[in-house]
Design an enzyme around this catalytic site. Structure first.
Site, PDB file in Angstrom:
ATOM      1  N   ASP A  42       0.831  -1.200   0.000  1.00  0.00           N
ATOM      2  CA  ASP A  42       0.000   0.000   0.000  1.00  0.00           C
ATOM      3  C   ASP A  42       0.868   1.254   0.000  1.00  0.00           C
ATOM      4  O   ASP A  42       0.365   2.369  -0.158  1.00  0.00           O
ATOM      5  CB  ASP A  42      -0.986   0.004   1.171  1.00  0.00           C
ATOM      6  CG  ASP A  42      -0.322  -0.166   2.529  1.00  0.00           C
ATOM      7  OD1 ASP A  42       0.912  -0.202   2.592  1.00  0.00           O
ATOM      8  OD2 ASP A  42      -1.066  -0.269   3.530  1.00  0.00           O
ATOM      9  N   SER A  43       2.181   1.068   0.115  1.00  0.00           N
ATOM     10  CA  SER A  43       3.132   2.167  -0.073  1.00  0.00           C
ATOM     11  C   SER A  43       3.049   2.739  -1.482  1.00  0.00           C
ATOM     12  O   SER A  43       3.600   3.812  -1.749  1.00  0.00           O
ATOM     13  CB  SER A  43       4.561   1.697   0.210  1.00  0.00           C
ATOM     14  OG  SER A  43       4.852   0.483  -0.471  1.00  0.00           O
ATOM     15  N   ASP A  81      -0.857  -6.053  -0.261  1.00  0.00           N
ATOM     16  CA  ASP A  81      -1.371  -5.482   0.982  1.00  0.00           C
ATOM     17  C   ASP A  81      -2.885  -5.320   0.928  1.00  0.00           C
ATOM     18  O   ASP A  81      -3.427  -4.831  -0.079  1.00  0.00           O
ATOM     19  CB  ASP A  81      -0.761  -4.094   1.215  1.00  0.00           C
ATOM     20  CG  ASP A  81       0.467  -4.122   2.096  1.00  0.00           C
ATOM     21  OD1 ASP A  81       0.536  -5.001   2.976  1.00  0.00           O
ATOM     22  OD2 ASP A  81       1.344  -3.265   1.915  1.00  0.00           O
ATOM     23  N   LYS A 110      -1.227  -9.449   2.676  1.00  0.00           N
ATOM     24  CA  LYS A 110      -0.583  -9.028   3.914  1.00  0.00           C
ATOM     25  C   LYS A 110      -1.537  -8.140   4.681  1.00  0.00           C
ATOM     26  O   LYS A 110      -2.141  -7.222   4.107  1.00  0.00           O
ATOM     27  CB  LYS A 110       0.733  -8.289   3.653  1.00  0.00           C
ATOM     28  CG  LYS A 110       1.445  -7.858   4.951  1.00  0.00           C
ATOM     29  CD  LYS A 110       2.877  -7.423   4.692  1.00  0.00           C
ATOM     30  CE  LYS A 110       2.954  -6.072   4.035  1.00  0.00           C
ATOM     31  NZ  LYS A 110       2.441  -4.972   4.913  1.00  0.00           N
ATOM     32  N   GLU A 112      -1.967  -5.792   8.247  1.00  0.00           N
ATOM     33  CA  GLU A 112      -1.275  -5.137   9.352  1.00  0.00           C
ATOM     34  C   GLU A 112      -2.010  -5.346  10.672  1.00  0.00           C
ATOM     35  O   GLU A 112      -3.236  -5.399  10.718  1.00  0.00           O
ATOM     36  CB  GLU A 112      -1.142  -3.632   9.084  1.00  0.00           C
ATOM     37  CG  GLU A 112      -0.187  -3.290   7.959  1.00  0.00           C
ATOM     38  CD  GLU A 112       0.050  -1.790   7.838  1.00  0.00           C
ATOM     39  OE1 GLU A 112      -0.345  -1.038   8.767  1.00  0.00           O
ATOM     40  OE2 GLU A 112       0.624  -1.364   6.826  1.00  0.00           O
ATOM     41  N   GLU A 180       8.611  -4.380  11.232  1.00  0.00           N
ATOM     42  CA  GLU A 180       9.067  -3.086  10.720  1.00  0.00           C
ATOM     43  C   GLU A 180       9.510  -2.148  11.839  1.00  0.00           C
ATOM     44  O   GLU A 180       8.792  -1.949  12.813  1.00  0.00           O
ATOM     45  CB  GLU A 180       7.960  -2.420   9.891  1.00  0.00           C
ATOM     46  CG  GLU A 180       8.377  -1.082   9.300  1.00  0.00           C
ATOM     47  CD  GLU A 180       7.412  -0.541   8.259  1.00  0.00           C
ATOM     48  OE1 GLU A 180       7.640   0.583   7.782  1.00  0.00           O
ATOM     49  OE2 GLU A 180       6.445  -1.245   7.925  1.00  0.00           O
TER      50      GLU A 180
END
Length: 262
Positions: A42-43, A81, A110, A112, A180
């Site tokens: 999502d970056s 993501d 993925k 979070e 992270e």
């Protein structure tokens, strides 16, 4: 690379290399490299679309970029993501979002966080046959709650929480977990406590693998320079040099030459 190779590499003590990717041309380059797995992160909201945080990533955005990357990749395992709030409304809504990403070409998602609801959602997805990668430490989708981009787990209470979160994600069925911006000693302790592999970013060399952002490691932008990034190429400088060379050759009538003309 296949899903079972993640755990195999940890058992064999072979490091895993992961890289973000957001478009077809980049995916074609990665396809010809030795990179093990690719993350459509999502970056992309920041690196490609110019937003200040990853919160602006949408399911439509992630779906579109996953399709593009999937068309260009080869042997690499593809993870996408689940974007901000993509798993927070209901399990039905989550399954529908994940379905869209898998149909776009992702082989895993993925997610979070590791709170109780998130772990239950992960368990539900895994039981449905969907591979899930976890993510703890600095979780960018919670950046406002965390108070900014800060190293996590610096005190004993935070460290214990991260250890518990990692265990909870493993118990929920995650095949791997991203750690992270965590002190390297803690990241190594977490790694040693798990059967599943850890992928670090800003977490030192003791994790089972590493991940970096394509634009960061290639030097495509220079305004964002976190400590954990190593630039393996100065792409921005070379691109500017090429652009200026093009302008100069056009002005001097060196381009197009006879070999470029019909």
């Amino acid at each position: 690379m296949k899903i079972h190779d993640f755990k195999n590499k940890k058992q064999e003590q072979k490091k895993i290399s992961m890289l973000t990717c957001y478009d077809y041309p980049s995916a074609c380059i990665i396809a010809n490299s030795n990179i093990h797995c690719v993350l459509v992160g999502d970056s992309v909201a920041m690196a490609v679309h110019g937003h200040p945080t990853t919160i602006m990533a949408t399911i439509e955005m992630m779906e579109l970029h996953t399709q593009a990357v999937a068309r260009g990749l080869g042997k690499q395992f593809l993870i996408t993501d689940l974007p901000f709030l993509g798993h927070k409304s209901s399990q039905g809504h989550t399954v529908e979002n994940v379905k869209r990403l898998l149909q776009a070409g992702a082989q895993a998602v993925k997610i979070e966080g590791a709170d109780k609801d998130t772990c239950q959602t992960i368990s539900h997805l895994v039981n449905a046959g969907i591979p899930v990668m976890g993510h703890i430490g600095l979780t960018p989708q919670s950046i406002h709650q965390l108070g900014g981009y800060k190293v996590q787990g610096k005190n004993s209470e935070q460290a214990e929480t991260l250890l518990q979160q990692a265990d909870a994600l493993e118990q929920a069925g995650c095949f791997a977990v991203v750690i992270e911006c965590v002190p390297q000693g803690l990241a190594k302790t977490i790694t040693d406590s798990l059967v599943i592999p850890t992928i670090g970013i800003g977490a030192g060399p003791g994790t089972d693998g590493q991940v970096l952002v394509w634009h960061d490691m290639l030097g495509l932008q220079t305004s964002f320079n976190p400590k954990f990034v190593k630039k393996y190429f100065r792409a921005k400088d070379h691109f500017i040099e090429a652009l200026n060379s093009y302008v100069q050759q056009v002005q001097q009538m060196h381009f197009p030459a006879n070999e470029h003309s019909f």
